[in-house]
Design a protein around this motif. Structure first.
Motif, PDB file in Angstrom:
ATOM      1  N   LEU A 236      33.032  30.824  44.963  1.00 18.42           N
ATOM      2  CA  LEU A 236      33.284  32.218  45.326  1.00 18.42           C
ATOM      3  C   LEU A 236      32.465  33.287  44.769  1.00 18.42           C
ATOM      4  O   LEU A 236      31.948  33.368  43.657  1.00 18.42           O
ATOM      5  N   ASP A 237      31.996  34.322  45.589  1.00 19.70           N
ATOM      6  CA  ASP A 237      31.368  35.510  45.272  1.00 19.70           C
ATOM      7  C   ASP A 237      32.284  36.474  45.309  1.00 19.70           C
ATOM      8  O   ASP A 237      32.927  36.742  46.258  1.00 19.70           O
ATOM      9  N   ASP A 238      32.735  37.196  44.198  1.00 21.23           N
ATOM     10  CA  ASP A 238      33.867  38.115  43.871  1.00 21.23           C
ATOM     11  C   ASP A 238      33.523  39.410  44.360  1.00 21.23           C
ATOM     12  O   ASP A 238      34.535  40.232  44.488  1.00 21.23           O
ATOM     13  N   HIS A 239      32.440  39.704  44.654  1.00 26.14           N
ATOM     14  CA  HIS A 239      32.203  40.950  45.317  1.00 26.14           C
ATOM     15  C   HIS A 239      30.875  41.134  45.971  1.00 26.14           C
ATOM     16  O   HIS A 239      29.912  41.180  45.651  1.00 26.14           O
TER      17      HIS A 239
ATOM     18  N   ASN B 216      34.204  31.062  26.838  1.00 23.94           N
ATOM     19  CA  ASN B 216      35.678  30.403  27.019  1.00 23.94           C
ATOM     20  C   ASN B 216      36.688  31.310  27.363  1.00 23.94           C
ATOM     21  O   ASN B 216      37.707  30.986  27.376  1.00 23.94           O
ATOM     22  N   ALA B 217      36.165  32.474  28.045  1.00 27.24           N
ATOM     23  CA  ALA B 217      37.223  33.497  28.557  1.00 27.24           C
ATOM     24  C   ALA B 217      37.139  33.687  30.101  1.00 27.24           C
ATOM     25  O   ALA B 217      36.003  33.083  30.669  1.00 27.24           O
ATOM     26  N   PRO B 218      38.337  34.007  30.668  1.00 23.27           N
ATOM     27  CA  PRO B 218      38.470  34.047  32.185  1.00 23.27           C
ATOM     28  C   PRO B 218      37.145  35.064  32.749  1.00 23.27           C
ATOM     29  O   PRO B 218      37.055  35.947  32.023  1.00 23.27           O
ATOM     30  N   PHE B 219      36.465  34.499  33.907  1.00 18.02           N
ATOM     31  CA  PHE B 219      35.540  35.412  34.375  1.00 18.02           C
ATOM     32  C   PHE B 219      35.298  34.850  35.818  1.00 18.02           C
ATOM     33  O   PHE B 219      35.605  33.790  36.150  1.00 18.02           O
ATOM     34  N   MET B 220      34.756  35.845  36.626  1.00 12.66           N
ATOM     35  CA  MET B 220      34.301  35.478  37.852  1.00 12.66           C
ATOM     36  C   MET B 220      32.839  35.742  37.891  1.00 12.66           C
ATOM     37  O   MET B 220      32.256  36.426  37.283  1.00 12.66           O
ATOM     38  N   MET B 221      32.356  35.219  39.273  1.00 11.60           N
ATOM     39  CA  MET B 221      30.650  35.575  39.473  1.00 11.60           C
ATOM     40  C   MET B 221      30.499  36.328  40.690  1.00 11.60           C
ATOM     41  O   MET B 221      31.448  36.543  41.688  1.00 11.60           O
ATOM     42  N   GLU B 222      29.485  37.486  40.715  1.00 13.87           N
ATOM     43  CA  GLU B 222      29.402  38.075  42.003  1.00 13.87           C
ATOM     44  C   GLU B 222      27.850  38.646  42.109  1.00 13.87           C
ATOM     45  O   GLU B 222      27.100  38.428  41.213  1.00 13.87           O
TER      46      GLU B 222
ATOM     47  N   ALA C 248      33.073  26.202  32.769  1.00 13.02           N
ATOM     48  CA  ALA C 248      32.941  27.408  33.063  1.00 13.02           C
ATOM     49  C   ALA C 248      32.855  27.726  34.776  1.00 13.02           C
ATOM     50  O   ALA C 248      33.279  28.646  35.230  1.00 13.02           O
ATOM     51  N   ILE C 249      32.262  26.464  35.431  1.00 11.73           N
ATOM     52  CA  ILE C 249      32.061  26.675  36.761  1.00 11.73           C
ATOM     53  C   ILE C 249      33.620  26.697  37.492  1.00 11.73           C
ATOM     54  O   ILE C 249      34.044  27.575  38.252  1.00 11.73           O
ATOM     55  N   ARG C 250      34.521  25.847  36.879  1.00 14.49           N
ATOM     56  CA  ARG C 250      35.980  25.817  37.276  1.00 14.49           C
ATOM     57  C   ARG C 250      36.515  27.151  37.195  1.00 14.49           C
ATOM     58  O   ARG C 250      37.483  27.380  37.592  1.00 14.49           O
ATOM     59  N   THR C 251      36.394  27.634  35.763  1.00  8.26           N
ATOM     60  CA  THR C 251      36.849  28.822  35.347  1.00  8.26           C
ATOM     61  C   THR C 251      36.465  29.895  36.278  1.00  8.26           C
ATOM     62  O   THR C 251      37.492  30.603  36.869  1.00  8.26           O
ATOM     63  N   ALA C 252      35.312  30.118  36.646  1.00 12.08           N
ATOM     64  CA  ALA C 252      35.000  31.352  37.560  1.00 12.08           C
ATOM     65  C   ALA C 252      35.401  30.919  39.016  1.00 12.08           C
ATOM     66  O   ALA C 252      35.587  32.097  39.575  1.00 12.08           O
ATOM     67  N   HIS C 253      35.615  29.821  39.400  1.00 15.14           N
ATOM     68  CA  HIS C 253      35.656  29.685  40.942  1.00 15.14           C
ATOM     69  C   HIS C 253      37.046  29.107  41.425  1.00 15.14           C
ATOM     70  O   HIS C 253      37.200  29.104  42.806  1.00 15.14           O
ATOM     71  N   VAL C 254      37.954  28.868  40.411  1.00 18.29           N
ATOM     72  CA  VAL C 254      39.147  28.040  40.763  1.00 18.29           C
ATOM     73  C   VAL C 254      40.356  28.759  39.902  1.00 18.29           C
ATOM     74  O   VAL C 254      40.982  29.454  40.383  1.00 18.29           O
ATOM     75  N   GLU C 255      40.267  28.617  38.504  1.00 14.84           N
ATOM     76  CA  GLU C 255      41.269  28.989  37.403  1.00 14.84           C
ATOM     77  C   GLU C 255      41.278  30.731  37.452  1.00 14.84           C
ATOM     78  O   GLU C 255      42.389  31.109  37.726  1.00 14.84           O
ATOM     79  N   THR C 256      40.229  31.486  37.414  1.00 13.44           N
ATOM     80  CA  THR C 256      40.464  32.832  37.188  1.00 13.44           C
ATOM     81  C   THR C 256      40.626  33.467  38.652  1.00 13.44           C
ATOM     82  O   THR C 256      41.595  34.355  38.641  1.00 13.44           O
TER      83      THR C 256
ATOM     84  N   GLY D  19      45.608  35.164  42.735  1.00 15.59           N
ATOM     85  CA  GLY D  19      46.914  34.491  43.322  1.00 15.59           C
ATOM     86  C   GLY D  19      46.348  33.655  44.387  1.00 15.59           C
ATOM     87  O   GLY D  19      47.034  33.055  45.427  1.00 15.59           O
ATOM     88  N   ILE D  20      45.314  33.321  44.671  1.00 12.74           N
ATOM     89  CA  ILE D  20      44.309  32.536  45.809  1.00 12.74           C
ATOM     90  C   ILE D  20      43.872  31.377  45.327  1.00 12.74           C
ATOM     91  O   ILE D  20      43.730  30.965  44.021  1.00 12.74           O
ATOM     92  N   ASP D  21      44.177  30.317  46.190  1.00  8.12           N
ATOM     93  CA  ASP D  21      43.653  28.713  45.963  1.00  8.12           C
ATOM     94  C   ASP D  21      42.530  28.445  46.506  1.00  8.12           C
ATOM     95  O   ASP D  21      42.701  28.373  47.743  1.00  8.12           O
TER      96      ASP D  21
END
Length: 277
Positions: A5-8, A214-220, A254-262, A268-270
Motif C-alpha cells: 500500500l502507498d498511503d499518500h 515496533n510501532a504502527p506506521f505506513m509508507m508513502e 515491519a512489512i506486515r505492520t505497514a501494509h496490513v495491520e496499520t 478499517g480496510i482489509d
C-alpha cells in the motif's frame, strides 16, 4: 502476492500521468493506493464555497475508479482541503477568518462523501511554513474542525503539517473531539512520531527507524503527478521497491505492520481480502 500500500499519492488524470502512474506502481508490485485529491488551486479557480471543491473531489473519485481497475487490490480516495489554501486565499484578499470559513466548508463537503461511502477519509492540516499569528490561529481552527468531522463520520484524518516528531498536542485535540489519536495520520512523517500514526516518507533511513520502533506506521511516496516536476516527491514505483529492500534487510514484520495491520487499525480496510477482488 502480498499487499503493498502507498498511503499518500496524488493522481492528475487531466494534466499528469494519471492511471499510467498506477500501472507503474502495479508493475513494480504495488497493490493498494490511498489517493489524495490535489490542492484545489492546482485544478481550477480558487474556491469561494464548499461546492467549489466538488470538481477536484469528483476528479479524484474518477482517478480512484481507474486505479482500482488496474490494481490487483484497490484504491480508496482521501478527500479534503490542503492547508496551504489559506495562503492562496489570503493573498487573494480574504481575511484569515474568511479563508478558514471557506476551508471548513470544503471539509464539510468532503465529509459528505465520507458519509455516503464514496470516500474513505479526510485530509487537512496546517501550514508547514512560517505564517502570521492570525493565519496560524485560523489554520488550527480548520484542523480542529477536520478532527471533529473525523469523529462525526468515524473516519481517519490525514494531516499535512510542519515537520515534527512530536504532535501529541494534535492527538490530544483529536481525542477531545472523540477521534482516536491513532486514526490521525501524519502524512510525510519521519520514522518516529509521538501522537498520530506516521505515514513515513519512503527514505531508507526513516523506514529503518520506523521498522525498528515496533510501532504502527505506513509508507508513502507523496507522488504529486505534476508534469512540471516528474517523479516528485518520490516516484510511483518507490513503495514496492522499498518493501523489497525492507525484506532484504530482514524487516519482514515491519512489512506486515505497514501494509496490513496499520491500514486496518487506522482506516478499517482489509488489504488482504481485497487482493484480486
Amino acid at each position: 502476492m502480498e499487499p503493498i500500500l502507498d498511503d499518500h499519492m496524488h493522481l492528475d488524470p487531466d494534466h499528469g500521468q494519471g492511471v499510467e502512474a498506477v500501472k507503474d506502481f502495479s508493475r513494480a508490485g504495488g497493490t493498494h493506493l490511498l489517493v489524495v485529491n490535489k490542492p484545489s488551486w492546482h485544478l481550477g479557480d480558487l474556491p469561494d464555497a464548499g461546492a467549489d471543491f466538488e470538481s477536484v473531489f469528483e476528479t479524484t473519485l474518477g482517478a480512484v475508479a481507474e486505479a482500482t481497475d488496474v490494481l490487483d487490490g484497490c484504491a480508496w480516495p482521501i478527500l479534503g482541503v490542503h492547508p496551504g489554501l489559506i495562503s492562496q486565499l489570503t493573498d487573494a484578499g480574504h481575511t484569515p477568518e474568511e479563508a478558514g470559513e471557506i476551508m471548513r466548508a470544503g471539509l464539510d463537503r468532503a465529509g459528505e462523501y465520507v458519509a455516503s461511502g464514496a470516500a474513505l477519509g479526510l485530509k487537512s492540516g496546517r501550514p508547514h511554513y512560517e505564517v502570521s499569528e492570525a493565519v496560524w490561529k485560523a489554520s488550527n481552527a480548520v484542523l480542529k474542525h477536520a478532527l471533529s468531522l473525523g469523529a462525526d463520520h468515524e473516519c481517519a484524518v490525514q494531516l499535512h503539517t510542519e515537520g515534527s516528531e512530536d504532535l501529541t498536542e494534535i492527538a490530544e485535540w483529536a481525542e477531545e473531539r472523540g477521534l482516536p489519536a491513532h486514526r490521525v495520520v501524519k502524512h510525510y512523517a519521519n520514522g518516529r512520531l509521538k501522537g498520530p500514526t506516521p505515514s513515513v516518507i519512503c527514505q531508507r533511513d526513516e523506514l529503518r527507524r520506523a521498522a525498528e520502533s515496533n510501532a504502527p506506521f505506513m509508507m508513502e511516496t507523496d507522488f504529486i503527478d505534476d508534469p512540471d516536476r516528474p517523479g516528485a516527491v518520490l516516484g510511483p514505483k518507490t513503495v514496492p521497491r522499498r518493501v523489497t529492500w525492507l525484506r532484504e534487510e530482514g524487516y519482514e514484520g515491519a512489512i506486515r505492520t505497514a501494509h496490513v495491520e496499520t491500514p486496518e487499525e487506522v482506516y478499517g480496510i482489509d488489504t488482504v481480502s481485497t487482493l484480486d477482488e
